[in-house]
Write an enzyme that holds these catalytic residues in place. Structure first.
Site, PDB file in Angstrom:
ATOM      1  CE  LYS A   1       0.599  -2.899  -6.453  1.00 44.26           C
ATOM      2  NZ  LYS A   1       1.508  -3.738  -5.620  1.00 44.26           N
TER       3      LYS A   1
ATOM      4  CG  HIS B   1      -5.628   0.760   0.217  1.00 45.76           C
ATOM      5  ND1 HIS B   1      -4.466   1.436  -0.054  1.00 45.76           N
ATOM      6  CD2 HIS B   1      -5.299  -0.566   0.232  1.00 45.76           C
ATOM      7  CE1 HIS B   1      -3.478   0.567  -0.202  1.00 45.76           C
ATOM      8  NE2 HIS B   1      -3.949  -0.644  -0.028  1.00 45.76           N
TER       9      HIS B   1
ATOM     10  CB  SER C   1       0.659  -0.465 -10.330  1.00 43.62           C
ATOM     11  OG  SER C   1       1.197  -1.226  -9.278  1.00 43.62           O
TER      12      SER C   1
END
Length: 309
Positions: free
Chosen positions: A61, A122, A152
């Protein structure tokens, strides 16, 4: 990817619905990862990219999908239709992603693609397969200020029914501060890539810079990729990758993901896309606690984050 292949992927996601669950986290070298990722770690670690492959790395995010779309448009000279050939997660697969069968893994998807490929991850720096650095792959890292990133991520984990239940906001902040979320500590993540950026030729971008002056950052990405597109194409890419346009684009808003995985009635995948939304979530006491902890965790680096623009 052909329409037939897209359809088969969508069908696979639907068929996997009975086994979709909030997967537990298992630590790999100190980093909590969803159990399906952890259980397939040897295959992920052994992945060998082509030297022409591009890695887009972020903490979750932090502007991942935005950057993926900018890169894809740059590689296709701003051709919007070409970039509507498939959803984001099929055009640039997540390296470490594993789902229950029959959904193909990120590694399975990458095997079907010819280099140069856009690969998303990620993973923190120390968990990126070493072949990326051995092959000198270009890498774009996007970092977002901790407060907005946490807000987020919290809303995303509420709607992402494959992630551990985030619980109430009051309990989420301590977990973020301790690095007890999927993909681990934000602090370790942003610092890991920052400290290696020059040695590994990593283009380190800031979400806030992209919001403040998207054209400047698109041009930075273009130069880093050794591309040259016209000013008109740059303007088109900036427009196509505005938050409003990406939120309305079914190829980028993750609306293709079934509701039993991403329940966008809880929170949209593309929620606000702004800088400073953290002000709507932190109490004065939480802000004091967070700021004190932030100072301790970031005292060894000087990364120029901004919480407002």
């Amino acid at each position: 990817m052909s329409e037939e292949e897209q359809l088969s992927y969508s069908e696979a996601m639907e068929k996997a619905s009975p086994s979709i669950t909030r997967f537990p986290l298992i630590p790999i070298r100190g980093v909590p990862l969803m159990n399906l990722i952890a259980n397939n770690w040897d295959d992920i670690w052994a992945f060998r990219p082509d030297p022409s492959d591009l890695l887009i790395a972020t903490y979750p995010k932090a502007g991942t999908t935005w950057t993926q779309e900018i890169v894809d448009l740059l590689l296709h000279n701003g051709d919007a239709e070409a970039c509507r050939r498939a959803p984001t997660y099929l055009r640039s697969p997540c390296l470490e992603w594993f789902s229950p069968p029959p959904i193909p893994s990120g590694l399975d998807l990458l095997k079907t693609m010819d280099p140069p490929r856009i690969i998303k991850t990620h993973l923190p720096f120390h968990l990126v397969p070493p072949a990326f650095w051995e092959n000198k792959c270009k890498t774009i890292y996007v970092a977002r200020n901790a407060k907005d990133n946490m807000v987020s991520y919290y809303h995303f984990e509420k709607m992402n029914l494959t992630a551990p239940e985030p619980g109430p906001w009051e309990g989420y902040m301590p977990k973020f501060m301790r690095g007890e979320l999927s993909w681990g500590s934000w602090y370790d993540h942003v610092k890991g890539y920052w400290l290696e950026r020059e040695k590994k030729n990593i283009l380190y971008l800031f979400y806030e810079d992209m919001k403040e002056n998207p054209r400047r950052e698109v041009e930075r990405i273009m130069r880093y990729l050794d591309l040259s597109v016209s000013d008109e194409v740059i303007s088109r890419i900036v427009e196509l990758t505005s938050f409003k346009n990406m939120k309305e684009n079914p190829m980028t808003d993750y609306s293709c993901v079934p509701v039993h995985m991403f329940d966008q009635t809880i929170s949209p995948f593309m929620r606000k896309g702004i800088v400073g939304d953290w002000r709507n979530h932190f109490t004065p006491e939480q802000l004091k606690t967070f700021d004190e902890d932030y100072e301790k965790q970031m005292k060894d680096v000087n990364i120029p984050f901004r919480t407002n623009i």
